[in-house]
Design a protein around this motif. Structure first.
Motif, short mmCIF file in Angstrom:
data_model
loop_
_atom_site.label_atom_id
_atom_site.label_comp_id
_atom_site.label_asym_id
_atom_site.label_seq_id
_atom_site.Cartn_x
_atom_site.Cartn_y
_atom_site.Cartn_z
N PRO A 1 -5.97 8.91 8.02
CA PRO A 1 -6.31 7.51 8.32
C PRO A 1 -5.30 6.52 7.73
CG PRO A 1 -7.91 8.46 6.80
CD PRO A 1 -7.07 9.59 7.30
N LEU A 2 -4.74 6.86 6.56
CA LEU A 2 -3.78 5.94 5.93
C LEU A 2 -2.43 5.95 6.64
CD1 LEU A 2 -4.65 6.46 2.14
CD2 LEU A 2 -5.47 4.67 3.69
N ILE A 3 -1.96 7.13 7.05
CA ILE A 3 -0.69 7.20 7.78
C ILE A 3 -0.84 6.52 9.14
CG2 ILE A 3 1.06 8.69 8.83
CD1 ILE A 3 0.20 10.91 6.85
N ALA A 4 -1.92 6.86 9.84
CA ALA A 4 -2.12 6.34 11.20
C ALA A 4 -2.22 4.81 11.20
CB ALA A 4 -3.36 6.97 11.82
N SER A 5 -2.98 4.25 10.26
CA SER A 5 -3.13 2.80 10.23
C SER A 5 -1.82 2.13 9.81
CB SER A 5 -4.27 2.38 9.29
OG SER A 5 -4.03 2.88 7.99
N SER A 6 -1.06 2.78 8.93
CA SER A 6 0.21 2.23 8.49
C SER A 6 1.17 2.09 9.68
CB SER A 6 0.80 3.16 7.42
OG SER A 6 2.17 2.93 7.22
N ILE A 7 1.30 3.15 10.46
CA ILE A 7 2.22 3.13 11.61
C ILE A 7 1.73 2.14 12.68
CG2 ILE A 7 3.10 4.51 13.55
CD1 ILE A 7 3.13 6.94 11.60
N MET A 8 0.45 2.23 13.02
CA MET A 8 -0.07 1.41 14.12
C MET A 8 -0.07 -0.09 13.76
SD MET A 8 -0.57 3.36 16.71
CE MET A 8 -1.72 2.60 17.84
N SER A 9 -0.31 -0.42 12.49
CA SER A 9 -0.33 -1.84 12.10
C SER A 9 1.05 -2.47 12.32
CB SER A 9 -0.77 -2.01 10.65
OG SER A 9 0.18 -1.47 9.76
N LYS A 10 2.11 -1.69 12.06
CA LYS A 10 3.47 -2.22 12.22
C LYS A 10 3.79 -2.45 13.69
CE LYS A 10 4.75 0.91 9.17
NZ LYS A 10 5.28 1.73 8.09
N LYS A 11 3.35 -1.55 14.55
CA LYS A 11 3.60 -1.69 15.99
C LYS A 11 2.84 -2.91 16.54
CE LYS A 11 6.38 0.88 15.98
NZ LYS A 11 7.74 0.81 16.51
N ALA B 1 10.29 17.44 9.70
CA ALA B 1 9.35 16.35 9.99
C ALA B 1 8.37 16.13 8.85
CB ALA B 1 8.58 16.65 11.27
N PHE B 2 7.70 15.00 8.93
CA PHE B 2 6.66 14.58 7.99
C PHE B 2 5.46 15.52 8.10
CE2 PHE B 2 3.75 11.13 6.57
CZ PHE B 2 4.45 10.79 5.44
N MET B 3 5.07 15.86 9.33
CA MET B 3 3.96 16.77 9.58
C MET B 3 4.55 18.15 9.86
SD MET B 3 0.94 15.14 9.76
CE MET B 3 1.14 13.97 8.45
N LEU C 1 0.82 -1.21 0.00
CA LEU C 1 0.00 0.00 0.00
C LEU C 1 0.86 1.26 0.00
CD1 LEU C 1 -2.87 -0.90 2.48
CD2 LEU C 1 -3.13 -0.17 0.11
N TYR C 2 1.94 1.23 0.78
CA TYR C 2 2.78 2.42 0.87
C TYR C 2 3.38 2.75 -0.50
CZ TYR C 2 5.44 6.09 3.05
OH TYR C 2 5.91 7.33 3.39
N ALA C 3 3.84 1.71 -1.19
CA ALA C 3 4.42 1.90 -2.53
C ALA C 3 3.37 2.48 -3.49
CB ALA C 3 4.97 0.58 -3.06
N LEU C 4 2.15 2.00 -3.37
CA LEU C 4 1.08 2.49 -4.25
C LEU C 4 0.69 3.93 -3.89
CD1 LEU C 4 -0.84 1.64 -6.57
CD2 LEU C 4 -2.47 0.90 -4.81
N ARG C 5 0.61 4.22 -2.60
CA ARG C 5 0.27 5.58 -2.16
C ARG C 5 1.30 6.59 -2.66
NH1 ARG C 5 0.30 4.87 3.96
NH2 ARG C 5 0.20 7.13 3.93
N ASP C 6 2.56 6.13 -2.65
CA ASP C 6 3.66 6.99 -3.06
C ASP C 6 3.49 7.50 -4.50
OD1 ASP C 6 5.98 8.13 -2.13
OD2 ASP C 6 7.29 6.56 -2.94
N1 URA Z 1 5.31 6.38 8.08
C1 URA Z 1 4.68 5.20 7.95
O1 URA Z 1 5.12 4.20 8.49
N2 URA Z 1 3.58 5.14 7.20
C2 URA Z 1 3.06 6.20 6.57
O2 URA Z 1 2.03 6.08 5.91
C3 URA Z 1 3.72 7.43 6.71
C4 URA Z 1 4.84 7.49 7.48
#
Ligand code: URA
Ligand code: CA
Length: 433
Positions: free
Chosen positions: A178-188, A206-208, A164-169
Protein backbone atom coordinates in the motif's frame (compact mmCIF):
# COMPACT_ATOMS: atom_id res chain seq x y z
CA UNK A 1 -8.40 13.85 16.38
CA UNK A 2 -5.26 12.49 18.05
CA UNK A 3 -2.51 10.73 16.17
CA UNK A 4 -2.03 8.16 18.94
CA UNK A 5 -5.64 6.99 18.55
CA UNK A 6 -5.16 6.52 14.80
CA UNK A 7 -1.92 4.59 15.34
CA UNK A 8 -3.77 2.26 17.75
CA UNK A 9 -6.71 1.90 15.37
CA UNK A 10 -4.46 0.82 12.52
CA UNK A 11 -2.33 -1.32 14.81
CA UNK A 12 -5.46 -3.26 15.82
CA UNK A 13 -6.44 -3.85 12.20
CA UNK A 14 -9.32 -1.39 11.79
CA UNK A 15 -10.12 0.68 8.72
CA UNK A 16 -9.39 4.41 8.88
CA UNK A 17 -11.85 6.94 7.47
CA UNK A 18 -11.07 9.39 4.66
CA UNK A 19 -10.88 12.24 7.20
CA UNK A 20 -8.52 10.30 9.46
CA UNK A 21 -6.11 9.56 6.60
CA UNK A 22 -6.22 13.19 5.48
CA UNK A 23 -5.44 14.24 9.08
CA UNK A 24 -2.37 11.98 9.21
CA UNK A 25 -0.94 13.14 5.85
CA UNK A 26 -1.69 16.85 6.29
CA UNK A 27 -0.35 16.83 9.85
CA UNK A 28 2.83 15.04 8.87
CA UNK A 29 3.47 17.28 5.85
CA UNK A 30 3.18 20.50 7.85
CA UNK A 31 5.22 19.20 10.78
CA UNK A 32 2.44 18.87 13.38
CA UNK A 33 2.92 15.12 13.51
CA UNK A 34 6.42 14.03 14.50
CA UNK A 35 8.58 11.37 12.86
CA UNK A 36 8.27 9.01 15.87
CA UNK A 37 4.49 8.86 15.60
CA UNK A 38 4.56 8.58 11.84
CA UNK A 39 7.11 5.75 12.12
CA UNK A 40 4.76 3.79 14.37
CA UNK A 41 1.89 4.45 11.98
CA UNK A 42 3.89 3.23 8.95
CA UNK A 43 4.83 0.06 10.80
CA UNK A 44 1.17 -0.53 11.65
CA UNK A 45 0.30 -0.15 7.94
CA UNK A 46 3.17 -2.48 7.09
CA UNK A 47 1.66 -5.26 9.23
CA UNK A 48 -2.08 -4.54 8.91
CA UNK A 49 -2.22 -3.44 5.25
CA UNK A 50 -4.88 -1.08 3.92
CA UNK A 51 -8.20 -1.61 2.17
CA UNK A 52 -8.61 -0.44 -1.40
CA UNK A 53 -10.57 2.57 -0.16
CA UNK A 54 -7.87 3.51 2.37
CA UNK A 55 -5.19 3.20 -0.33
CA UNK A 56 -7.13 5.53 -2.63
CA UNK A 57 -7.60 8.06 0.19
CA UNK A 58 -3.91 7.88 1.11
CA UNK A 59 -2.95 8.44 -2.53
CA UNK A 60 -5.22 11.47 -2.91
CA UNK A 61 -4.09 12.97 0.41
CA UNK A 62 -0.48 12.68 -0.77
CA UNK A 63 -1.26 14.02 -4.26
CA UNK A 64 -2.96 17.04 -2.66
CA UNK A 65 -0.13 17.67 -0.16
CA UNK A 66 1.64 20.14 -2.50
CA UNK A 67 1.39 21.66 -5.98
CA UNK A 68 -0.68 19.85 -8.59
CA UNK A 69 -0.17 20.33 -12.30
CA UNK A 70 -3.35 21.49 -14.01
CA UNK A 71 -3.46 20.07 -17.54
CA UNK A 72 -7.15 20.80 -18.08
CA UNK A 73 -6.25 23.29 -20.84
CA UNK A 74 -5.00 20.35 -22.92
CA UNK A 75 -7.69 18.73 -25.01
CA UNK A 76 -8.21 14.99 -24.61
CA UNK A 77 -7.34 12.37 -22.04
CA UNK A 78 -3.80 12.95 -20.75
CA UNK A 79 -2.14 9.57 -20.39
CA UNK A 80 1.02 9.07 -18.36
CA UNK A 81 3.26 6.02 -18.27
CA UNK A 82 5.32 4.93 -15.31
CA UNK A 83 8.03 2.32 -15.13
CA UNK A 84 9.28 1.07 -11.78
CA UNK A 85 12.82 1.47 -13.13
CA UNK A 86 15.23 -0.44 -15.28
CA UNK A 87 18.48 -0.64 -17.20
CA UNK A 88 18.58 0.48 -20.84
CA UNK A 89 14.85 1.20 -20.66
CA UNK A 90 14.36 3.54 -23.59
CA UNK A 91 10.58 3.08 -23.77
CA UNK A 92 9.52 6.65 -22.91
CA UNK A 93 11.47 8.06 -25.86
CA UNK A 94 9.69 5.65 -28.19
CA UNK A 95 6.25 5.69 -26.59
CA UNK A 96 5.86 9.47 -26.49
CA UNK A 97 5.96 9.97 -30.29
CA UNK A 98 4.27 6.63 -30.92
CA UNK A 99 1.08 7.28 -28.96
CA UNK A 100 1.09 11.01 -29.80
CA UNK A 101 0.97 9.96 -33.46
CA UNK A 102 -2.22 8.02 -32.61
CA UNK A 103 -3.79 11.20 -31.22
CA UNK A 104 -3.15 10.70 -27.50
CA UNK A 105 -1.79 13.90 -25.90
CA UNK A 106 1.45 13.27 -24.00
CA UNK A 107 2.34 15.94 -21.43
CA UNK A 108 5.14 14.28 -19.56
CA UNK A 109 7.14 15.25 -16.53
CA UNK A 110 10.35 13.22 -16.38
CA UNK A 111 13.37 12.80 -14.16
CA UNK A 112 17.09 12.27 -14.35
CA UNK A 113 18.92 9.02 -13.79
CA UNK A 114 20.52 7.89 -10.56
CA UNK A 115 22.71 4.84 -9.90
CA UNK A 116 22.35 1.98 -12.35
CA UNK A 117 19.12 3.29 -13.91
CA UNK A 118 18.92 6.03 -16.53
CA UNK A 119 16.56 8.99 -16.82
CA UNK A 120 14.57 10.23 -19.79
CA UNK A 121 15.73 13.84 -19.45
CA UNK A 122 19.41 12.92 -19.57
CA UNK A 123 18.76 10.88 -22.70
CA UNK A 124 16.93 13.74 -24.41
CA UNK A 125 19.72 16.14 -23.51
CA UNK A 126 22.06 14.02 -25.63
CA UNK A 127 20.35 15.76 -28.55
CA UNK A 128 22.24 19.00 -29.25
CA UNK A 129 20.30 22.03 -27.96
CA UNK A 130 17.43 20.09 -26.41
CA UNK A 131 16.07 21.61 -23.21
CA UNK A 132 13.28 20.69 -20.79
CA UNK A 133 12.76 24.07 -19.13
CA UNK A 134 9.41 25.15 -20.55
CA UNK A 135 6.93 27.56 -19.01
CA UNK A 136 3.57 26.00 -18.19
CA UNK A 137 1.98 28.02 -21.02
CA UNK A 138 4.52 26.79 -23.60
CA UNK A 139 4.23 23.24 -22.30
CA UNK A 140 0.45 23.24 -22.72
CA UNK A 141 0.59 24.98 -26.11
CA UNK A 142 3.14 22.50 -27.43
CA UNK A 143 0.96 19.54 -26.44
CA UNK A 144 -2.13 21.12 -27.95
CA UNK A 145 -0.27 21.94 -31.19
CA UNK A 146 1.94 18.87 -31.61
CA UNK A 147 0.68 16.33 -29.04
CA UNK A 148 4.00 15.83 -27.23
CA UNK A 149 6.11 17.72 -24.68
CA UNK A 150 8.47 16.72 -21.85
CA UNK A 151 9.44 18.92 -18.91
CA UNK A 152 11.74 18.42 -15.95
CA UNK A 153 10.44 18.04 -12.42
CA UNK A 154 9.58 21.43 -11.01
CA UNK A 155 7.51 22.89 -8.22
CA UNK A 156 6.64 21.39 -4.89
CA UNK A 157 4.99 18.15 -6.00
CA UNK A 158 3.91 15.58 -3.35
CA UNK A 159 5.97 16.86 -0.39
CA UNK A 160 4.21 14.22 1.75
CA UNK A 161 5.73 11.49 -0.39
CA UNK A 162 9.24 12.98 -0.19
CA UNK A 163 9.06 13.14 3.62
CA UNK A 164 7.43 9.73 3.96
CA UNK A 165 9.85 8.03 1.60
CA UNK A 166 12.83 9.31 3.60
CA UNK A 167 11.23 8.07 6.81
CA UNK A 168 10.33 4.68 5.34
CA UNK A 169 13.91 4.30 4.19
CA UNK A 170 15.19 4.34 7.79
CA UNK A 171 12.30 2.53 9.52
CA UNK A 172 12.13 -0.71 7.54
CA UNK A 173 8.82 0.22 5.90
CA UNK A 174 9.80 0.73 2.25
CA UNK A 175 8.66 -2.71 1.19
CA UNK A 176 4.94 -2.36 1.79
CA UNK A 177 2.50 -2.72 -1.11
CA UNK A 178 0.00 0.00 0.00
CA UNK A 179 2.87 2.42 0.72
CA UNK A 180 4.71 1.81 -2.57
CA UNK A 181 1.51 1.89 -4.63
CA UNK A 182 0.24 5.14 -3.08
CA UNK A 183 3.69 6.73 -3.40
CA UNK A 184 3.88 6.05 -7.15
CA UNK A 185 0.24 6.85 -7.93
CA UNK A 186 0.21 10.11 -5.93
CA UNK A 187 3.08 11.45 -8.06
CA UNK A 188 1.32 10.57 -11.33
CA UNK A 189 -1.93 12.17 -10.18
CA UNK A 190 -0.18 15.34 -8.94
CA UNK A 191 1.54 15.57 -12.35
CA UNK A 192 -1.90 15.81 -13.95
CA UNK A 193 -2.54 12.35 -15.38
CA UNK A 194 -6.13 11.47 -16.33
CA UNK A 195 -5.14 7.90 -17.18
CA UNK A 196 -2.09 5.84 -16.28
CA UNK A 197 -0.21 2.87 -17.73
CA UNK A 198 2.24 1.08 -15.46
CA UNK A 199 5.23 -1.06 -16.35
CA UNK A 200 6.04 -3.02 -13.22
CA UNK A 201 9.45 -4.60 -13.59
CA UNK A 202 10.43 -7.90 -12.10
CA UNK A 203 13.72 -9.79 -11.83
CA UNK A 204 17.22 -9.27 -10.51
CA UNK A 205 17.46 -5.66 -11.73
CA UNK A 206 14.08 -4.63 -10.33
CA UNK A 207 12.50 -3.41 -7.11
CA UNK A 208 10.09 -6.38 -7.09
CA UNK A 209 12.22 -9.50 -7.41
CA UNK A 210 9.46 -12.04 -8.05
CA UNK A 211 6.55 -11.96 -10.55
CA UNK A 212 4.13 -12.61 -7.64
CA UNK A 213 5.23 -9.48 -5.76
CA UNK A 214 5.19 -7.46 -8.97
CA UNK A 215 1.67 -8.65 -9.72
CA UNK A 216 0.45 -7.70 -6.28
CA UNK A 217 1.91 -4.20 -6.66
CA UNK A 218 0.40 -3.83 -10.14
CA UNK A 219 -3.05 -4.86 -8.89
CA UNK A 220 -2.73 -2.41 -6.00
CA UNK A 221 -1.93 0.48 -8.35
CA UNK A 222 -4.66 -0.41 -10.85
CA UNK A 223 -7.09 -0.58 -7.90
CA UNK A 224 -6.04 2.92 -6.75
CA UNK A 225 -6.30 4.31 -10.28
CA UNK A 226 -9.78 3.00 -10.81
CA UNK A 227 -10.93 4.11 -7.34
CA UNK A 228 -9.67 7.66 -7.99
CA UNK A 229 -11.26 7.99 -11.44
CA UNK A 230 -8.05 7.50 -13.45
CA UNK A 231 -8.35 4.64 -15.91
CA UNK A 232 -5.26 2.50 -15.20
CA UNK A 233 -3.70 -0.56 -16.80
CA UNK A 234 -0.46 -2.37 -16.03
CA UNK A 235 1.93 -5.00 -17.27
CA UNK A 236 4.58 -7.08 -15.54
CA UNK A 237 7.80 -7.10 -17.56
CA UNK A 238 11.18 -8.68 -17.15
CA UNK A 239 14.16 -6.70 -15.87
CA UNK A 240 16.55 -9.53 -15.14
CA UNK A 241 18.57 -8.49 -18.21
CA UNK A 242 18.83 -5.00 -19.78
CA UNK A 243 16.14 -3.94 -22.24
CA UNK A 244 17.22 -3.69 -25.88
CA UNK A 245 20.94 -3.59 -26.63
CA UNK A 246 22.02 -0.02 -25.79
CA UNK A 247 22.74 1.33 -22.30
CA UNK A 248 23.87 4.96 -22.23
CA UNK A 249 22.26 8.23 -23.18
CA UNK A 250 23.17 9.01 -26.83
CA UNK A 251 23.29 5.28 -27.54
CA UNK A 252 19.72 4.90 -26.29
CA UNK A 253 18.51 7.87 -28.36
CA UNK A 254 19.90 6.10 -31.41
CA UNK A 255 18.14 2.89 -30.36
CA UNK A 256 14.87 4.80 -29.87
CA UNK A 257 15.14 6.32 -33.37
CA UNK A 258 15.76 2.87 -34.85
CA UNK A 259 12.74 1.53 -32.97
CA UNK A 260 10.55 4.35 -34.31
CA UNK A 261 11.84 3.40 -37.78
CA UNK A 262 10.68 -0.18 -37.20
CA UNK A 263 14.26 -1.45 -36.92
CA UNK A 264 14.63 -1.62 -33.15
CA UNK A 265 15.53 -4.56 -30.89
CA UNK A 266 12.78 -7.15 -30.63
CA UNK A 267 12.22 -6.84 -26.86
CA UNK A 268 12.15 -3.04 -26.78
CA UNK A 269 9.81 -2.96 -29.78
CA UNK A 270 7.43 -5.49 -28.24
CA UNK A 271 7.37 -3.70 -24.88
CA UNK A 272 6.56 -0.42 -26.63
CA UNK A 273 3.78 -2.08 -28.62
CA UNK A 274 2.17 -3.57 -25.51
CA UNK A 275 2.48 -0.44 -23.34
CA UNK A 276 1.55 1.79 -26.28
CA UNK A 277 -1.60 -0.26 -26.93
CA UNK A 278 -2.68 0.20 -23.33
CA UNK A 279 -1.98 3.95 -23.55
CA UNK A 280 -4.06 4.29 -26.71
CA UNK A 281 -6.94 2.37 -25.08
CA UNK A 282 -6.95 4.29 -21.76
CA UNK A 283 -6.51 7.46 -23.84
CA UNK A 284 -9.82 6.66 -25.53
CA UNK A 285 -8.45 6.38 -29.08
CA UNK A 286 -9.19 2.66 -29.51
CA UNK A 287 -11.70 0.19 -28.08
CA UNK A 288 -9.44 -2.84 -27.86
CA UNK A 289 -5.75 -3.56 -27.42
CA UNK A 290 -5.69 -5.25 -30.84
CA UNK A 291 -7.16 -2.20 -32.55
CA UNK A 292 -4.64 0.02 -30.72
CA UNK A 293 -1.72 -2.16 -31.75
CA UNK A 294 -2.71 -1.94 -35.42
CA UNK A 295 -2.75 1.87 -35.07
CA UNK A 296 0.76 1.84 -33.57
CA UNK A 297 2.09 -0.39 -36.33
CA UNK A 298 0.64 1.94 -38.90
CA UNK A 299 2.28 5.12 -37.51
CA UNK A 300 5.65 3.37 -37.50
CA UNK A 301 5.16 2.16 -41.06
CA UNK A 302 3.97 5.48 -42.50
CA UNK A 303 6.64 7.49 -40.65
CA UNK A 304 4.14 9.56 -38.68
CA UNK A 305 5.68 8.63 -35.29
CA UNK A 306 9.13 9.68 -36.49
CA UNK A 307 7.73 12.98 -37.81
CA UNK A 308 6.20 13.70 -34.38
CA UNK A 309 9.56 12.93 -32.76
CA UNK A 310 11.32 15.41 -35.11
CA UNK A 311 8.75 18.10 -34.42
CA UNK A 312 9.08 17.50 -30.66
CA UNK A 313 12.88 17.84 -30.84
CA UNK A 314 12.60 21.08 -32.83
CA UNK A 315 9.94 22.46 -30.45
CA UNK A 316 12.28 21.99 -27.49
CA UNK A 317 15.35 23.57 -29.11
CA UNK A 318 17.07 20.42 -30.35
CA UNK A 319 18.45 19.63 -33.79
CA UNK A 320 15.87 17.40 -35.53
CA UNK A 321 18.45 16.36 -38.14
CA UNK A 322 19.71 13.72 -35.65
CA UNK A 323 16.75 11.59 -36.61
CA UNK A 324 18.12 11.18 -40.15
CA UNK A 325 21.78 11.27 -39.17
CA UNK A 326 22.53 9.69 -35.80
CA UNK A 327 26.23 10.55 -36.12
CA UNK A 328 25.15 14.06 -35.03
CA UNK A 329 24.69 12.61 -31.52
CA UNK A 330 27.67 12.88 -29.13
CA UNK A 331 30.26 10.27 -30.12
CA UNK A 332 32.65 8.48 -27.76
CA UNK A 333 36.40 8.61 -28.56
CA UNK A 334 37.02 4.90 -28.13
CA UNK A 335 35.14 1.71 -28.96
CA UNK A 336 36.35 -1.52 -27.41
CA UNK A 337 34.99 -5.02 -27.88
CA UNK A 338 34.43 -7.42 -24.97
CA UNK A 339 35.39 -10.87 -26.28
CA UNK A 340 33.76 -13.84 -24.57
CA UNK A 341 36.13 -15.93 -22.46
CA UNK A 342 33.83 -18.93 -22.70
CA UNK A 343 31.71 -20.82 -25.16
CA UNK A 344 28.08 -21.68 -24.54
CA UNK A 345 24.55 -20.41 -24.22
CA UNK A 346 24.08 -17.30 -22.14
CA UNK A 347 21.86 -18.26 -19.20
CA UNK A 348 22.00 -15.04 -17.21
CA UNK A 349 22.95 -11.42 -17.80
CA UNK A 350 22.49 -9.33 -14.68
CA UNK A 351 20.80 -6.03 -15.45
CA UNK A 352 22.01 -4.27 -12.27
CA UNK A 353 25.62 -5.15 -12.88
CA UNK A 354 25.58 -3.98 -16.52
CA UNK A 355 23.78 -0.79 -15.51
CA UNK A 356 26.51 -0.18 -12.93
CA UNK A 357 29.22 -0.92 -15.52
CA UNK A 358 27.70 1.81 -17.74
CA UNK A 359 27.57 4.15 -14.73
CA UNK A 360 31.28 3.54 -14.03
CA UNK A 361 32.03 4.65 -17.60
CA UNK A 362 30.21 7.90 -16.89
CA UNK A 363 26.82 7.13 -18.49
CA UNK A 364 25.09 7.35 -15.11
CA UNK A 365 25.36 9.15 -11.78
CA UNK A 366 26.92 7.56 -8.71
CA UNK A 367 25.52 10.47 -6.66
CA UNK A 368 23.03 13.24 -7.44
CA UNK A 369 25.98 15.62 -8.00
CA UNK A 370 27.84 13.44 -10.53
CA UNK A 371 28.30 14.87 -14.03
CA UNK A 372 27.44 12.39 -16.75
CA UNK A 373 29.04 11.80 -20.14
CA UNK A 374 26.22 11.61 -22.70
CA UNK A 375 28.34 9.84 -25.35
CA UNK A 376 29.46 6.78 -23.42
CA UNK A 377 27.85 3.43 -22.65
CA UNK A 378 27.56 -0.20 -23.62
CA UNK A 379 25.96 -1.89 -26.61
CA UNK A 380 25.25 -5.58 -26.06
CA UNK A 381 25.54 -8.05 -28.92
CA UNK A 382 24.13 -11.03 -27.04
CA UNK A 383 21.22 -11.62 -24.71
CA UNK A 384 20.01 -14.54 -22.59
CA UNK A 385 19.43 -17.59 -24.81
CA UNK A 386 22.05 -16.65 -27.42
CA UNK A 387 24.99 -18.91 -28.24
CA UNK A 388 28.49 -17.41 -28.01
CA UNK A 389 31.83 -18.73 -29.20
CA UNK A 390 35.06 -18.05 -27.32
CA UNK A 391 36.51 -14.77 -28.57
CA UNK A 392 33.21 -13.56 -30.03
CA UNK A 393 32.25 -10.09 -28.82
CA UNK A 394 29.42 -9.97 -26.28
CA UNK A 395 29.39 -6.17 -26.08
CA UNK A 396 31.02 -2.98 -27.33
CA UNK A 397 32.13 -0.39 -24.79
CA UNK A 398 31.87 3.25 -25.94
CA UNK A 399 34.17 5.36 -23.78
CA UNK A 400 36.17 8.54 -23.52
CA UNK A 401 38.91 6.80 -21.58
CA UNK A 402 41.16 3.85 -22.38
CA UNK A 403 41.02 2.71 -18.75
CA UNK A 404 38.29 0.07 -18.96
CA UNK A 405 39.41 -2.59 -16.47
CA UNK A 406 36.59 -1.99 -13.97
CA UNK A 407 33.88 -1.75 -16.60
CA UNK A 408 34.86 -4.86 -18.55
CA UNK A 409 35.28 -6.84 -15.32
CA UNK A 410 31.70 -5.96 -14.41
CA UNK A 411 30.42 -7.01 -17.82
CA UNK A 412 32.23 -10.35 -17.52
CA UNK A 413 30.85 -10.83 -14.00
CA UNK A 414 27.31 -10.16 -15.12
CA UNK A 415 27.20 -13.02 -17.65
CA UNK A 416 26.73 -16.73 -16.95
CA UNK A 417 26.94 -19.58 -19.48
CA UNK A 418 25.67 -23.12 -19.80
CA UNK A 419 26.39 -25.86 -22.34
CA UNK A 420 22.70 -26.63 -23.01
CA UNK A 421 20.28 -24.42 -24.94
CA UNK A 422 18.30 -22.13 -22.62
CA UNK A 423 14.93 -20.59 -23.28
CA UNK A 424 14.68 -16.91 -24.07
CA UNK A 425 13.28 -14.93 -21.13
CA UNK A 426 9.56 -14.19 -21.33
CA UNK A 427 9.40 -10.40 -21.63
CA UNK A 428 5.84 -9.81 -20.46
CA UNK A 429 4.41 -12.15 -17.85
CA UNK A 430 1.04 -10.51 -17.18
CA UNK A 431 -1.38 -7.87 -18.41
CA UNK A 432 -3.56 -6.22 -15.79
CA UNK A 433 -6.48 -4.32 -17.30
N1 URA B 1 9.12 4.11 -6.02
C1 URA B 1 8.37 5.09 -5.51
O1 URA B 1 8.15 6.11 -6.16
N2 URA B 1 7.87 4.95 -4.28
C2 URA B 1 8.08 3.86 -3.53
O2 URA B 1 7.57 3.78 -2.42
C3 URA B 1 8.87 2.84 -4.07
C4 URA B 1 9.37 2.98 -5.33
CA1 CA C 1 18.20 -0.13 -24.41
Amino acid sequence: MRMVDLIEKKRDGHELSTEEIKFVITGYTNGEIEDYQMSAFLMAVYFQNMTERERADLTMAMAESGDQIDLSAIEGIKVDKHSTGGVGDTTTLVLGPLVAACGVPVAKMSGRGLGHTGGTIDKLEAIDGFHVELSTEDFIKQVNDHKLAVIGQSGNLTPADKKLYALRDVTGTVNSIPLIASSIMSKKIAAGADAIVLDVKTGEGAFMKTPEDAKELAHAMVGIGNATGRKTMAIISDMSQPLGFAIGNALEVKEAIETLQGKGPEDLTELCMVLGSQMVVVGGKAETLEEARAMLEKVIENGRALEIFKQFIADQGGNPAVVDDVTLLPQAKFTTEVPSKEEGYISFMEADEIGTAAMVLGAGRATKESVIDLAVGIVLHKKVGDFVKTGESIATIYSNTEELAECSKMIYNSVEYTSRPVEKIKLISALIT
